[in-house]
Design an enzyme around this catalytic site. Structure first.
Site, mmCIF file in Angstrom:
data_model
loop_
_atom_site.group_PDB
_atom_site.id
_atom_site.type_symbol
_atom_site.label_atom_id
_atom_site.label_comp_id
_atom_site.label_asym_id
_atom_site.label_seq_id
_atom_site.Cartn_x
_atom_site.Cartn_y
_atom_site.Cartn_z
ATOM 1 N N GLY A 11 14.272 -2.471 4.320
ATOM 2 C CA GLY A 11 14.228 -1.108 4.685
ATOM 3 C C GLY A 11 14.960 -0.555 3.561
ATOM 4 N N ASN A 112 20.480 -7.700 5.312
ATOM 5 C CA ASN A 112 20.774 -9.071 5.715
ATOM 6 C C ASN A 112 19.565 -10.226 5.554
ATOM 7 O OD1 ASN A 112 23.116 -9.917 6.934
ATOM 8 N ND2 ASN A 112 23.119 -7.813 7.745
ATOM 9 N N GLY A 113 18.431 -9.311 5.943
ATOM 10 C CA GLY A 113 17.222 -10.520 6.013
ATOM 11 C C GLY A 113 16.820 -11.004 4.573
ATOM 12 N N ASP A 136 23.314 0.207 6.970
ATOM 13 C CA ASP A 136 23.913 -0.111 7.987
ATOM 14 C C ASP A 136 25.375 -0.763 7.725
ATOM 15 O OD1 ASP A 136 21.491 0.202 9.305
ATOM 16 O OD2 ASP A 136 21.070 -1.807 9.193
ATOM 17 N N ARG A 171 25.958 23.031 26.084
ATOM 18 C CA ARG A 171 25.039 21.855 26.686
ATOM 19 C C ARG A 171 25.945 20.710 26.058
ATOM 20 N NH1 ARG A 171 19.328 23.981 24.036
ATOM 21 N NH2 ARG A 171 18.644 25.085 25.944
ATOM 22 N N MET A 178 21.343 5.824 13.220
ATOM 23 C CA MET A 178 20.927 4.274 12.939
ATOM 24 C C MET A 178 21.997 3.409 12.752
ATOM 25 S SD MET A 178 17.631 4.443 10.368
ATOM 26 C CE MET A 178 15.949 4.754 11.005
ATOM 27 N N GLY A 179 21.532 2.158 12.398
ATOM 28 C CA GLY A 179 22.584 1.214 12.099
ATOM 29 C C GLY A 179 22.234 -0.018 12.509
ATOM 30 N N ARG A 284 18.152 7.703 5.816
ATOM 31 C CA ARG A 284 17.828 6.629 4.581
ATOM 32 C C ARG A 284 17.247 7.400 3.507
ATOM 33 N NH1 ARG A 284 14.940 1.829 7.523
ATOM 34 N NH2 ARG A 284 13.105 2.291 5.891
HETATM 35 O O1 F6P Z 1 18.623 -1.795 8.322
HETATM 36 C C1 F6P Z 1 18.213 -0.139 7.708
HETATM 37 C C2 F6P Z 1 17.689 0.384 9.081
HETATM 38 O O2 F6P Z 1 17.351 1.853 8.646
HETATM 39 C C3 F6P Z 1 18.347 0.440 10.248
HETATM 40 O O3 F6P Z 1 19.437 1.113 10.529
HETATM 41 C C4 F6P Z 1 17.151 0.600 11.263
HETATM 42 O O4 F6P Z 1 17.484 0.036 12.874
HETATM 43 C C5 F6P Z 1 16.108 -0.075 10.484
HETATM 44 O O5 F6P Z 1 16.313 -0.171 9.369
HETATM 45 C C6 F6P Z 1 14.784 0.590 10.791
HETATM 46 O O6 F6P Z 1 13.657 -0.045 10.169
HETATM 47 P P1 F6P Z 1 12.240 0.533 9.818
HETATM 48 O O7 F6P Z 1 12.322 1.464 8.699
HETATM 49 O O8 F6P Z 1 11.503 -0.724 9.750
HETATM 50 O O9 F6P Z 1 11.757 1.207 11.194
#
Ligand code: F6P
Length: 357
Positions: A11, A112-113, A136, A171, A178-179, A284
């Site tokens: 990502g 990470n990956g 993240d 409300r 995200m994260g 992002r």
């Molecule tokens: O790892 C970054 C991230 O934006 C995470 O926060 C989120 O869970 C994931 O990527 C979303 O992935 P994609 O862009 O493949 O939907």
């Protein structure tokens, strides 16, 4: 003469270009001869031989640009050793292209990956240097990843905007942050945005505690409550399930995400109107914040330093404000999570922020 390959994988995030610019500018400036090959769309470019020779001008004018000039893609580590649909051995193909271009090193920007695959390539004998990117902030071995602070800005802005409308209407609002599997982004944006309740994966929540916190606020005269909920937030009940049971439960979930599930439960238990906002991939996107521009530039120049000294097999990181090199073998595959009893969590609780625990 050095020949360098470069790619961005996984990502995207803000400051990928700033980091590549740091590498490129430093190498062109400090070395007599250097060739940089940019592989397109992450590991895919390395597997299928899609690359282009870059010039110094490619690294100009990109400091403030979001995204990545090389493109990115997800190439799951789990499948990296499986042949592609045409029977191609992906690992062999990556090694072949590295050797064909007579590369001295690959500079790999990713999360990470990406680090797991980078480490695999290192084990296969390739020279690799990695730069830690991700909104993240979950990479082990570095206090900070670039992209994170920019995403905190975006998520905080979302909570700020919700504040005014929540106050007008009285409300309950949920902002889903995200994260992935960790709560760094939610915790930081939640505190920065003045959220009343922060839910992160590392601290499983009890819906009744959340309801109590909302009711207490109402009794005190607050017309609204804002929850910052991590996309990976999990209830105590679900956290007690086995991985298999949890997966099965998620398959049958009625709601698109945890935030909608919590919203439905709050409505049922309090009768209060709840709205959910999901800023999603905006977190992002856009231009990197100044902090990330500096961090990414420093990481990039340190990568250039390592290349000039022929030091390979490292991730560049920052620890206690010092730029460091960490052996890839020590960081690949490890997650950096929020400690449930971290000082920052205790401080938030002292300010009456509920974690639903
Ligand atoms: O790892 C970054 C991230 O934006 C995470 O926060 C989120 O869970 C994931 O990527 C979303 O992935 P994609 O862009 O493949 O939907």
């Amino acid at each position: 003469m050095k020949r360098i390959g470069m790619l961005t994988s996984g990502g995207d995030c803000q400051a990928l270009n700033a980091a590549m610019r740091g590498v490129g500018k430093a190498l062109y400036n400090c070395m007599k001869e250097v060739e940089i090959y940019g592989f397109l769309d992450g590991y895919r470019g390395l597997i299928y031989g899609n690359y282009r020779l870059m010039s110094s001008s490619d690294f100009s004018g990109i400091l403030t640009k979001g995204g990545t000039i090389l493109g990115s893609s997800r190439t799951p580590f789990k499948q990296i050793k499986n042949p592609d649909e045409n029977g191609l051995d992906k690992v062999e193909a990556m090694i072949k292209h590295y050797n064909k271009l007579k590369l001295d090193c690959l500079v790999i920007l990713g999360g990470n990956g990406t680090h797991k695959t980078a480490n695999l390539l290192r084990e296969e004998g390739l020279n690799v240097i990695t730069l830690p990117k991700t909104i993240d902030n979950d990479l082990y071995g570095t206090d900070m990843t670039f992209g994170f602070q920019s995403a905190v800005d975006v998520a905080t802005y979302a909570i700020d905007c919700i504040h005014t409308t929540a106050a007008s209407h009285g409300r309950v609002f949920i902002v889903e942050v995200m994260g992935h599997k960790v709560g760094w982004l939610t915790l930081n944006a939640g505190i920065a945005g003045g959220a009343d309740i922060i839910l992160i994966p590392e601290i499983p929540y009890d819906i009744d505690k959340i309801v109590d916190a909302i009711k207490t606020r109402s009794k005190r005269g607050s017309r609204f409550t804002i929850l910052a909920v991590a996309e990976g937030a999990i209830s105590k009940e679900d956290a007690a399930l086995s991985k298999k049971e949890y997966k099965e439960k998620m398959k049958n979930r009625l709601h698109p995400s945890v935030s909608y599930e919590i919203a439905a439960q709050i409505l049922e238990k309090t009768g209060q109107e709840v709205r959910v906002t999901v800023p999603g991939h905006t977190q992002r996107g856009g231009s990197p914040c100044p902090y990330d521009r500096v961090l990414a530039s420093r990481f990039g120049t340190e990568a250039a330093n390592l290349i000039m000294n022929d030091e390979y097999g490292y991730m560049v990181g920052i620890v206690n404000r010092e730029i460091v090199k960490v052996p890839l073998a020590e960081v690949a595959g490890k997650l950096k999570s929020v400690e449930p009893d971290a000082t920052i969590v205790k401080e938030a609780k002292m300010m009456d922020i509920s974690f639903g625990d």
